[in-house]
Design an enzyme around this catalytic site. Structure first.
Site, PDB file in Angstrom:
ATOM      1  N   GLU A 240       4.162 -11.029  -8.013  1.00  0.00           N
ATOM      2  CA  GLU A 240       5.356 -11.863  -8.643  1.00  0.00           C
ATOM      3  C   GLU A 240       6.303 -10.572  -8.928  1.00  0.00           C
ATOM      4  O   GLU A 240       6.152  -9.922  -9.954  1.00  0.00           O
ATOM      5  CB  GLU A 240       4.912 -12.447  -9.658  1.00  0.00           C
ATOM      6  CG  GLU A 240       3.918 -13.500  -9.456  1.00  0.00           C
ATOM      7  CD  GLU A 240       4.157 -14.916  -8.805  1.00  0.00           C
ATOM      8  OE1 GLU A 240       5.538 -14.859  -8.721  1.00  0.00           O
ATOM      9  OE2 GLU A 240       3.578 -15.742  -8.460  1.00  0.00           O
ATOM     10  N   CYS A 274      13.362 -12.284 -14.836  1.00  0.00           N
ATOM     11  CA  CYS A 274      12.959 -12.252 -13.490  1.00  0.00           C
ATOM     12  C   CYS A 274      13.671 -13.328 -12.741  1.00  0.00           C
ATOM     13  O   CYS A 274      14.384 -13.366 -11.728  1.00  0.00           O
ATOM     14  CB  CYS A 274      11.421 -11.967 -13.099  1.00  0.00           C
ATOM     15  SG  CYS A 274      10.467 -13.552 -13.539  1.00  0.00           S
TER      16      CYS A 274
HETATM   17  P1  NAD Z   1       6.563  -2.298 -13.511  1.00  0.00           P
HETATM   18  O1  NAD Z   1       6.377  -2.619 -12.263  1.00  0.00           O
HETATM   19  O2  NAD Z   1       7.278  -1.098 -14.286  1.00  0.00           O
HETATM   20  O3  NAD Z   1       4.996  -2.366 -14.371  1.00  0.00           O
HETATM   21  C1  NAD Z   1       4.415  -3.850 -14.143  1.00  0.00           C
HETATM   22  C2  NAD Z   1       2.951  -3.307 -14.697  1.00  0.00           C
HETATM   23  O4  NAD Z   1       2.391  -2.534 -13.552  1.00  0.00           O
HETATM   24  C3  NAD Z   1       2.702  -2.592 -15.963  1.00  0.00           C
HETATM   25  O5  NAD Z   1       1.707  -3.137 -16.625  1.00  0.00           O
HETATM   26  C4  NAD Z   1       2.430  -1.022 -15.427  1.00  0.00           C
HETATM   27  O6  NAD Z   1       1.698  -0.603 -16.222  1.00  0.00           O
HETATM   28  C5  NAD Z   1       1.723  -1.480 -14.210  1.00  0.00           C
HETATM   29  N1  NAD Z   1       1.775  -0.247 -13.098  1.00  0.00           N
HETATM   30  C6  NAD Z   1       2.723   0.526 -13.141  1.00  0.00           C
HETATM   31  N2  NAD Z   1       2.181   1.359 -12.147  1.00  0.00           N
HETATM   32  C7  NAD Z   1       1.078   0.941 -11.658  1.00  0.00           C
HETATM   33  C8  NAD Z   1       0.213   1.413 -10.495  1.00  0.00           C
HETATM   34  N3  NAD Z   1       0.456   2.422  -9.625  1.00  0.00           N
HETATM   35  N4  NAD Z   1      -0.992   0.726 -10.322  1.00  0.00           N
HETATM   36  C9  NAD Z   1      -1.109  -0.366 -11.179  1.00  0.00           C
HETATM   37  N5  NAD Z   1      -0.224  -0.808 -12.062  1.00  0.00           N
HETATM   38  C10 NAD Z   1       0.650  -0.206 -12.373  1.00  0.00           C
HETATM   39  O7  NAD Z   1       7.597  -3.456 -14.109  1.00  0.00           O
HETATM   40  P2  NAD Z   1       7.950  -3.842 -15.796  1.00  0.00           P
HETATM   41  O8  NAD Z   1       9.001  -3.113 -15.945  1.00  0.00           O
HETATM   42  O9  NAD Z   1       6.879  -4.026 -16.456  1.00  0.00           O
HETATM   43  O10 NAD Z   1       8.354  -5.393 -15.352  1.00  0.00           O
HETATM   44  C11 NAD Z   1       9.737  -5.503 -15.051  1.00  0.00           C
HETATM   45  C12 NAD Z   1       9.817  -6.152 -13.706  1.00  0.00           C
HETATM   46  O11 NAD Z   1       8.671  -7.434 -13.537  1.00  0.00           O
HETATM   47  C13 NAD Z   1      11.069  -6.818 -13.259  1.00  0.00           C
HETATM   48  O12 NAD Z   1      11.374  -6.276 -11.960  1.00  0.00           O
HETATM   49  C14 NAD Z   1      10.899  -8.314 -13.306  1.00  0.00           C
HETATM   50  O13 NAD Z   1      11.672  -8.996 -12.340  1.00  0.00           O
HETATM   51  C15 NAD Z   1       9.490  -8.265 -12.757  1.00  0.00           C
HETATM   52  N6  NAD Z   1       8.970  -9.650 -13.229  1.00  0.00           N
HETATM   53  C16 NAD Z   1       8.685 -10.508 -12.299  1.00  0.00           C
HETATM   54  C17 NAD Z   1       8.234 -12.031 -12.747  1.00  0.00           C
HETATM   55  C18 NAD Z   1       7.775 -12.981 -11.730  1.00  0.00           C
HETATM   56  O14 NAD Z   1       6.960 -13.796 -12.112  1.00  0.00           O
HETATM   57  N7  NAD Z   1       8.281 -12.903 -10.224  1.00  0.00           N
HETATM   58  C19 NAD Z   1       7.945 -12.110 -14.025  1.00  0.00           C
HETATM   59  C20 NAD Z   1       8.353 -11.114 -15.141  1.00  0.00           C
HETATM   60  C21 NAD Z   1       8.826  -9.834 -14.667  1.00  0.00           C
END
Ligand code: NAD
Length: 500
Positions: A240, A274
């Site tokens: 997502e 998002c």
């Molecule tokens: P991010 O990708 O920076 O981090 C998301 C999660 O992934 C965090 O918990 C982080 O610690 C973890 N993470 C980071 N690197 C990793 C790795 N190499 N392996 C495993 N886990 C890892 O995103 P964010 O800044 O926390 O969130 C914002 C983003 O989320 C935006 O792009 C937003 O659109 C998206 N989002 C999507 C939805 C949806 O349902 N489609 C909902 C909410 C947010």
């Protein structure tokens, strides 16, 4: 100001309130050893949980829901403290989320229980059934913008489908994760739901741990890393990711309603949604009227003080992204609300820019801030074409009083969910699946498809009597083979091409 007190060698992280920088709480950073132990406990818990059956799980999920609901205000306080969003927004987040938990708990049995399917004429001797079984241990990795609602879209459905869950929240918002895991331990226990706090490294270690499915919500860039790592063990993922969601306004639309929803969807939660509104395509005959209505409402939005309608940017680095997108948009566009000066150290007040080049960053990429672009189009067909022209495909909204126009646009939009005459209309309808296409991800949470996402399909064919033709033997007779040969055209050779 940084939100985290964390060094590469740190064993703990401390979150800070984005509103005033005060520390909120300190959490351990789990590493591979802690994750291996947590995964082993979760696997044992998964066996116990699966063994309860649908009814046993439903009762416990609803008890957990009550435990959360009875202290909802406390949870909202934790959400608000770590994200910086207004308390009222956090209360709504809790309410919306519990609606999903309720639906998942009550619908797992009707959706997932073993059911009979038709075996067909030739296989009349087979009693055929399809069943949905849990994967085992599901790893849920969450973002910070809706730290309860978003990951619970996976957690509720994964648990209801009979899996144990290891939940790694964002390093910016571990509070709600730890809190709901505590309520689980009190209401149900058995290590079925565990919060593992930490940073990106913890997330990577979780992906490498002994888990059977990964539900990732976050940026597209991170989803690619998670998917690549999961490929090592062929572990399936649901992704997502981000969006650059468009809202389309036809000439006959209720412009007041459209303007209300543009402001809510584009600026609410500081634009950190998002599935919010990043781009508006309005048919040019009503463009001036719509822009005036959006401006009137956006000018009224308060971003400071106790009655602020949205908070500061939760992720400090996001302010730079917003600045880059605004600068780029202003090369071609005209600011009708705010502008570059609206971008403070942490608070970004509303920005609305019109007539922005479609090649600009604000159109093509996810801004994730309180910036709305409004571009005129000649027709709804052009609006759909432009909406589809970006690499993302999460959600979209269409405003028109004409059902035919709305349905045609909804069908042509390359996204996972469409709202007609509202924004985010699908988010609270638990029966509606949610997820994106293209760079917004794949797989579905919510609804029956969300329950199936966290299930392994198992087919069973039970032979109840002898076959009409004995073909599944190495000693089949010439007679049976001859009959089969004659049957093929009768069974499958009778369809003619449609008349031109
Ligand atoms: P991010 O990708 O920076 O981090 C998301 C999660 O992934 C965090 O918990 C982080 O610690 C973890 N993470 C980071 N690197 C990793 C790795 N190499 N392996 C495993 N886990 C890892 O995103 P964010 O800044 O926390 O969130 C914002 C983003 O989320 C935006 O792009 C937003 O659109 C998206 N989002 C999507 C939805 C949806 O349902 N489609 C909902 C909410 C947010």
């Amino acid at each position: 100001m940084t939100i985290l007190d964390q060094t590469p060698a740190a064993t703990t992280l401390t979150t800070r309130n984005p509103v005033d920088g005060t520390p909120v709480a300190t959490y351990p950073i789990a590493g591979p050893a802690e994750l291996a132990a947590a995964a082993a406990r979760a696997r044992a818990g998964a066996g116990w949980w699966h063994g309860l059956g649908f009814d046993g799980r439903r009762a416990r999920l609803l008890a957990w829901k009550s435990a959360i609901a009875l202290r909802a205000d406390e949870l909202a306080g934790i959400i608000a403290a770590e994200t910086g969003k207004p308390h009222g927004d956090a209360v709504l987040e809790v309410m919306l989320t519990l609606g999903h938990l309720d639906w998942a708990a009550k619908n797992a049995k009707p959706v997932l229980r073993r059911r009979k399917v038709k075996a067909g004429l030739v296989n009349y001797n087979q009693h055929a059934t399809v069943g949905y079984e849990p994967y085992g241990v599901v790893a849920v990795i969450g973002p910070w913008n809706y730290p309860f609602y978003t990951p619970m879209g996976s957690i509720s459905y994964a648990l209801a489908a009979g899996n144990a869950v290891l939940f790694k929240p964002s390093e910016l918002t571990p509070g709600p994760a730890v809190w709901i895991a505590e309520r689980w331990a009190e209401a149900v226990g058995h290590d079925v739901l565990t919060a593992v706090t930490g940073d990106r490294g913890t997330g990577a270690a979780l992906v490498a741990a002994d888990v059977d499915k990964i539900a990732f919500t976050g940026s597209t860039a991170t989803a690619k890393k998670v998917m690549a790592a999961a490929a090592e063990r062929l572990v399936p993922i649901v992704a997502e990711c981000g969006g650059s969601d468009a809202l389309l306004v036809a000439a006959d639309a209720d412009l007041d309603a459209a303007a209300d929803f543009i402001v809510f969807g584009g600026l609410g939660n500081a634009g950190q949604t998002c599935a919010g509104v990043e781009r508006v395509y309005v048919v040019d005959t009503v463009r001036d009227a719509l822009v005036a209505k959006v401006k009137e409402r956006a000018d009224r939005v308060r971003t400071d003080g106790p009655d602020a309608q949205y908070g500061p940017m939760t992720l400090p680095g996001q302010v730079d992204v917003v600045r880059r997108h605004v600068d780029d948009a202003l090369r071609t566009g005209t600011a009708v609300v705010g502008g570059r000066d609206s971008i403070g150290e942490r608070i970004v007040s509303p920005i609305v820019i019109t007539d922005v080049a479609e090649s600009s960053l604000a159109v093509r990429e996810e801004t994730f801030g309180p910036l709305v672009v409004i571009n005129p189009v000649a027709s709804m067909d052009e609006a759909v074409r432009r909406a589809n022209a970006v690499e993302y495909g999460l959600t979209a909204a269409v405003f028109t009083r004409d059902k035919t126009v709305a349905n045609r646009a909804a069908a042509a939009l390359r996204v996972g969910a469409v709202s007609i005459n509202s924004v985010l209309g699908f988010a609270g309808v638990a029966a509606l699946p949610f997820g994106g296409v293209k760079s917004s991800g794949f797989g579905r949470i919510h609804g029956a498809d969300g329950l199936r996402e966290f299930s392994v399909v198992k087919s069973i064919a039970r032979q109840t009597r002898g076959a009409m033709l004995d073909l599944l033997t190495l000693e089949r007779t010439e007679k049976d083979l001859h009959t089969a040969t004659r049957m093929i055209p009768m069974l499958h050779g009778r369809s003619k091409p449609p008349k031109p």
